[in-house]
Motif scaffolding. Structure first.
Motif, PDB file in Angstrom:
ATOM      1  N   GLY A 177     -45.157  44.008 -90.822  1.00  0.00           N
ATOM      2  CA  GLY A 177     -44.100  43.031 -90.574  1.00  0.00           C
ATOM      3  C   GLY A 177     -44.071  41.869 -91.545  1.00  0.00           C
ATOM      4  O   GLY A 177     -43.078  41.135 -91.609  1.00  0.00           O
ATOM      5  N   GLN A 178     -45.142  41.674 -92.311  1.00  0.00           N
ATOM      6  CA  GLN A 178     -45.166  40.583 -93.290  1.00  0.00           C
ATOM      7  C   GLN A 178     -44.222  40.917 -94.444  1.00  0.00           C
ATOM      8  O   GLN A 178     -44.075  42.075 -94.838  1.00  0.00           O
ATOM      9  N   ILE A 179     -43.551  39.912 -94.990  1.00  0.00           N
ATOM     10  CA  ILE A 179     -42.615  40.113 -96.092  1.00  0.00           C
ATOM     11  C   ILE A 179     -43.333  39.850 -97.413  1.00  0.00           C
ATOM     12  O   ILE A 179     -43.976  38.815 -97.578  1.00  0.00           O
ATOM     13  N   LEU A 180     -43.220  40.791 -98.330  1.00  0.00           N
ATOM     14  CA  LEU A 180     -43.737  40.623 -99.689  1.00  0.00           C
ATOM     15  C   LEU A 180     -42.551  40.610-100.632  1.00  0.00           C
ATOM     16  O   LEU A 180     -41.763  41.562-100.681  1.00  0.00           O
ATOM     17  N   TYR A 181     -42.411  39.539-101.391  1.00  0.00           N
ATOM     18  CA  TYR A 181     -41.258  39.341-102.276  1.00  0.00           C
ATOM     19  C   TYR A 181     -41.804  39.088-103.673  1.00  0.00           C
ATOM     20  O   TYR A 181     -42.335  38.011-103.972  1.00  0.00           O
ATOM     21  N   THR A 182     -41.693  40.104-104.569  1.00  0.00           N
ATOM     22  CA  THR A 182     -42.329  40.031-105.880  1.00  0.00           C
ATOM     23  C   THR A 182     -41.860  41.198-106.739  1.00  0.00           C
ATOM     24  O   THR A 182     -41.116  42.058-106.277  1.00  0.00           O
ATOM     25  N   TYR A 183     -42.303  41.259-107.987  1.00  0.00           N
ATOM     26  CA  TYR A 183     -42.135  42.480-108.773  1.00  0.00           C
ATOM     27  C   TYR A 183     -43.101  43.532-108.242  1.00  0.00           C
ATOM     28  O   TYR A 183     -44.261  43.229-107.934  1.00  0.00           O
ATOM     29  N   LEU A 184     -42.642  44.782-108.174  1.00  0.00           N
ATOM     30  CA  LEU A 184     -43.499  45.855-107.680  1.00  0.00           C
ATOM     31  C   LEU A 184     -43.678  46.983-108.703  1.00  0.00           C
ATOM     32  O   LEU A 184     -44.783  47.453-108.910  1.00  0.00           O
ATOM     33  N   MET A 234     -43.989  35.208 -95.155  1.00  0.00           N
ATOM     34  CA  MET A 234     -43.484  35.769 -96.412  1.00  0.00           C
ATOM     35  C   MET A 234     -44.372  35.311 -97.555  1.00  0.00           C
ATOM     36  O   MET A 234     -44.652  34.115 -97.691  1.00  0.00           O
ATOM     37  N   ILE A 235     -44.802  36.263 -98.376  1.00  0.00           N
ATOM     38  CA  ILE A 235     -45.589  35.985 -99.575  1.00  0.00           C
ATOM     39  C   ILE A 235     -44.671  36.116-100.785  1.00  0.00           C
ATOM     40  O   ILE A 235     -44.022  37.150-100.974  1.00  0.00           O
ATOM     41  N   VAL A 236     -44.591  35.053-101.596  1.00  0.00           N
ATOM     42  CA  VAL A 236     -43.787  35.067-102.812  1.00  0.00           C
ATOM     43  C   VAL A 236     -44.736  35.083-104.005  1.00  0.00           C
ATOM     44  O   VAL A 236     -45.537  34.158-104.190  1.00  0.00           O
ATOM     45  N   LYS A 237     -44.670  36.161-104.806  1.00  0.00           N
ATOM     46  CA  LYS A 237     -45.551  36.308-105.947  1.00  0.00           C
ATOM     47  C   LYS A 237     -44.728  36.551-107.212  1.00  0.00           C
ATOM     48  O   LYS A 237     -43.517  36.448-107.197  1.00  0.00           O
ATOM     49  N   VAL A 238     -45.442  36.908-108.282  1.00  0.00           N
ATOM     50  CA  VAL A 238     -44.799  37.319-109.523  1.00  0.00           C
ATOM     51  C   VAL A 238     -45.103  38.792-109.773  1.00  0.00           C
ATOM     52  O   VAL A 238     -44.214  39.627-109.785  1.00  0.00           O
ATOM     53  N   LYS A 239     -46.367  39.120-109.961  1.00  0.00           N
ATOM     54  CA  LYS A 239     -46.734  40.499-110.262  1.00  0.00           C
ATOM     55  C   LYS A 239     -47.044  41.276-108.996  1.00  0.00           C
ATOM     56  O   LYS A 239     -47.260  40.717-107.919  1.00  0.00           O
ATOM     57  N   GLU A 240     -47.095  42.601-109.177  1.00  0.00           N
ATOM     58  CA  GLU A 240     -47.417  43.479-108.054  1.00  0.00           C
ATOM     59  C   GLU A 240     -48.772  43.100-107.463  1.00  0.00           C
ATOM     60  O   GLU A 240     -49.681  42.691-108.201  1.00  0.00           O
ATOM     61  N   PRO A 241     -48.927  43.196-106.147  1.00  0.00           N
ATOM     62  CA  PRO A 241     -50.205  42.823-105.548  1.00  0.00           C
ATOM     63  C   PRO A 241     -51.321  43.756-106.016  1.00  0.00           C
ATOM     64  O   PRO A 241     -51.144  44.975-106.075  1.00  0.00           O
ATOM     65  N   GLN A 242     -52.434  43.160-106.378  1.00  0.00           N
ATOM     66  CA  GLN A 242     -53.597  43.944-106.765  1.00  0.00           C
ATOM     67  C   GLN A 242     -54.277  44.493-105.508  1.00  0.00           C
ATOM     68  O   GLN A 242     -53.944  44.131-104.389  1.00  0.00           O
ATOM     69  N   ALA A 243     -55.247  45.393-105.695  1.00  0.00           N
ATOM     70  CA  ALA A 243     -55.833  46.110-104.554  1.00  0.00           C
ATOM     71  C   ALA A 243     -56.363  45.156-103.484  1.00  0.00           C
ATOM     72  O   ALA A 243     -56.138  45.365-102.286  1.00  0.00           O
ATOM     73  N   GLU A 244     -57.052  44.094-103.896  1.00  0.00           N
ATOM     74  CA  GLU A 244     -57.611  43.180-102.893  1.00  0.00           C
ATOM     75  C   GLU A 244     -56.528  42.400-102.168  1.00  0.00           C
ATOM     76  O   GLU A 244     -56.697  42.005-101.013  1.00  0.00           O
ATOM     77  N   GLU A 245     -55.374  42.189-102.836  1.00  0.00           N
ATOM     78  CA  GLU A 245     -54.262  41.512-102.181  1.00  0.00           C
ATOM     79  C   GLU A 245     -53.540  42.460-101.221  1.00  0.00           C
ATOM     80  O   GLU A 245     -53.144  42.064-100.114  1.00  0.00           O
ATOM     81  N   ARG A 246     -53.396  43.705-101.628  1.00  0.00           N
ATOM     82  CA  ARG A 246     -52.740  44.687-100.761  1.00  0.00           C
ATOM     83  C   ARG A 246     -53.520  44.871 -99.465  1.00  0.00           C
ATOM     84  O   ARG A 246     -52.929  45.104 -98.404  1.00  0.00           O
ATOM     85  N   ALA A 247     -54.834  44.740 -99.553  1.00  0.00           N
ATOM     86  CA  ALA A 247     -55.667  44.892 -98.357  1.00  0.00           C
ATOM     87  C   ALA A 247     -55.436  43.763 -97.354  1.00  0.00           C
ATOM     88  O   ALA A 247     -55.783  43.901 -96.177  1.00  0.00           O
ATOM     89  N   MET A 248     -54.849  42.652 -97.793  1.00  0.00           N
ATOM     90  CA  MET A 248     -54.619  41.510 -96.905  1.00  0.00           C
ATOM     91  C   MET A 248     -53.224  41.511 -96.285  1.00  0.00           C
ATOM     92  O   MET A 248     -52.937  40.691 -95.408  1.00  0.00           O
TER      93      MET A 248
END
Length: 371
Positions: free
Chosen positions: A88-95, A70-84
């Motif tokens: 099945g991985q959990i993304l928990y953040t503002y989108l 699970m990845i816990v962030k604040v802002k929406e993932p940027q393009a280079e982060e989305r590529a990673m």
């Protein structure tokens, strides 16, 4: 569960998904927490504090994304982060997906399970994970608007509260929700002449009771809105439709009726903005001018007060993060319909109806993700 948090890479974003105190809570529950080195520098939480809290310091975001469940962030993932991201991985953040088709496409392609802070609900119909940032943004909107009104910054050269013998600035707040209430509270506290518009009689009644003579309320219709905007020195756009694109309430034609050097602050810009002439700006270049009207449209306003914002955000996001980590995302969402409302993308499908409608994409009810 292996939980990870990374340094935010959006322009002038200094918040972080997990504070050292949150890491301590997660590790106390038996979870492994990976923290990208330097992730907390923007709030004065350096690597040593995370290590002391039980976190494992990792050199790069790529290593965090590769190992974390699970990845816990604040802002929406940027393009280079989305590529990673991976299936099945959990993304928990503002989108804030409704005005962002590119991000939505990438999240669909990733196969990740994406839970958006801004659509998690509560028993009262509120948005508890959005509320603290709305409080911050509402209060900051007045600070930002007051600064933009200064002549050196392109504004009319008007002081919000005026001085004895000189009238105060007129502030028009569109929307009486959390953002609007906090903006009005700050503006009225500075002595400005404040008018709040909303379409809900119940909201208007509550505002009237709270502010008494310190702020005026008006029902929001086209005529009242046009009159308030034309008369204002500062207009705050504080409109929200959960998960959906914001309605364009202030048109380009309305700008022609405004005083030159007046200021528009669009707090709804994360959802596309509620002014027709809005486009997202950054803290590096926060304003631009259209028809002589200064626009402030920074998409991550709370990032400027990162320490306050991060701790306020963690207060409300951590309990759900713990629940997801303790139970697994399916069991956590199955046991909590309010958390289920946060599921926006799962297994290549859009599971939040307002996002699907805004982007003309197929909609899959979130319940289907639970099996």
């Amino acid at each position: 569960m292996i939980v990870g948090t990374v340094r935010e890479i959006k322009n002038h974003e200094y918040r972080v998904g997990l504070t050292p105190e949150s890491v301590h809570e997660l590790t106390a529950h038996g979870h492994q927490v990976l923290v990208e080195s330097g992730a907390g520098d923007g709030i004065g939480a350096h690597d040593s504090l995370y290590a002391k809290a039980g976190g494992e310091i990792v050199p790069s975001a790529r290593e965090v994304f590769a190992a974390a469940e699970m990845i816990v962030k604040v802002k929406e993932p940027q393009a280079e982060e989305r590529a990673m991201l991976r299936p099945g991985q959990i993304l928990y953040t503002y989108l804030h997906l409704a005005p962002d088709p590119e991000q939505t496409r990438d999240l669909i392609a990733s196969g990740a399970t994406c839970i958006a802070y801004e659509t998690v609900s509560d028993d009262h119909g509120g948005l508890p994970l959005l509320k603290p940032m709305s409080q911050v943004a509402g209060r900051m909107a007045i600070q930002a608007g007051a600064t933009a009104l200064e002549k050196a910054n392109g504004g009319r050269g008007v002081l919000l509260g005026g001085v004895p013998g000189v009238l105060p600035a007129k502030v028009c707040v569109i929307g009486g929700g959390v953002v609007g209430f906090n903006a009005a509270q700050m503006a009225a506290g500075l002595g400005a002449d404040v008018t709040i518009l909303d379409r809900s009689p119940e909201v208007l009644e509550k505002l009237g009771i709270y502010f008494e003579a310190r702020a005026k309320t008006r029902f929001s219709n086209r005529a009242n809105l046009a009159e308030c905007v034309a008369d204002a020195d500062l207009v705050i756009g504080a409109v929200l439709i959960p998960g959906a694109a914001a309605p364009k309430l202030v048109t380009a034609d309305m700008l022609k009726t405004m005083k030159k050097g007046a200021v528009l602050v669009d707090v709804a810009i994360d959802q596309g903005g509620c002014f027709e002439t809005s486009h997202a700006t950054t803290h590096a270049e926060p304003t631009y001018v259209v028809d002589g009207i200064v626009h402030y449209c920074v998409a991550n306003m709370p990032g400027a007060v990162a320490r306050t914002s991060t701790y306020a955000l963690n207060n409300v996001t951590l309990p759900h993060a713990l629940r997801i980590a303790d139970l697994g995302w399916k069991k956590a969402l199955r046991s909590d319909p309010h958390l289920l409302a946060g599921l926006n993308v799962w297994d290549g499908k859009v599971t939040y109806q307002a996002v699907a409608q805004a982007l003309d994409l197929p909609y899959t009810p979130a319940q289907e993700a639970l099996g």
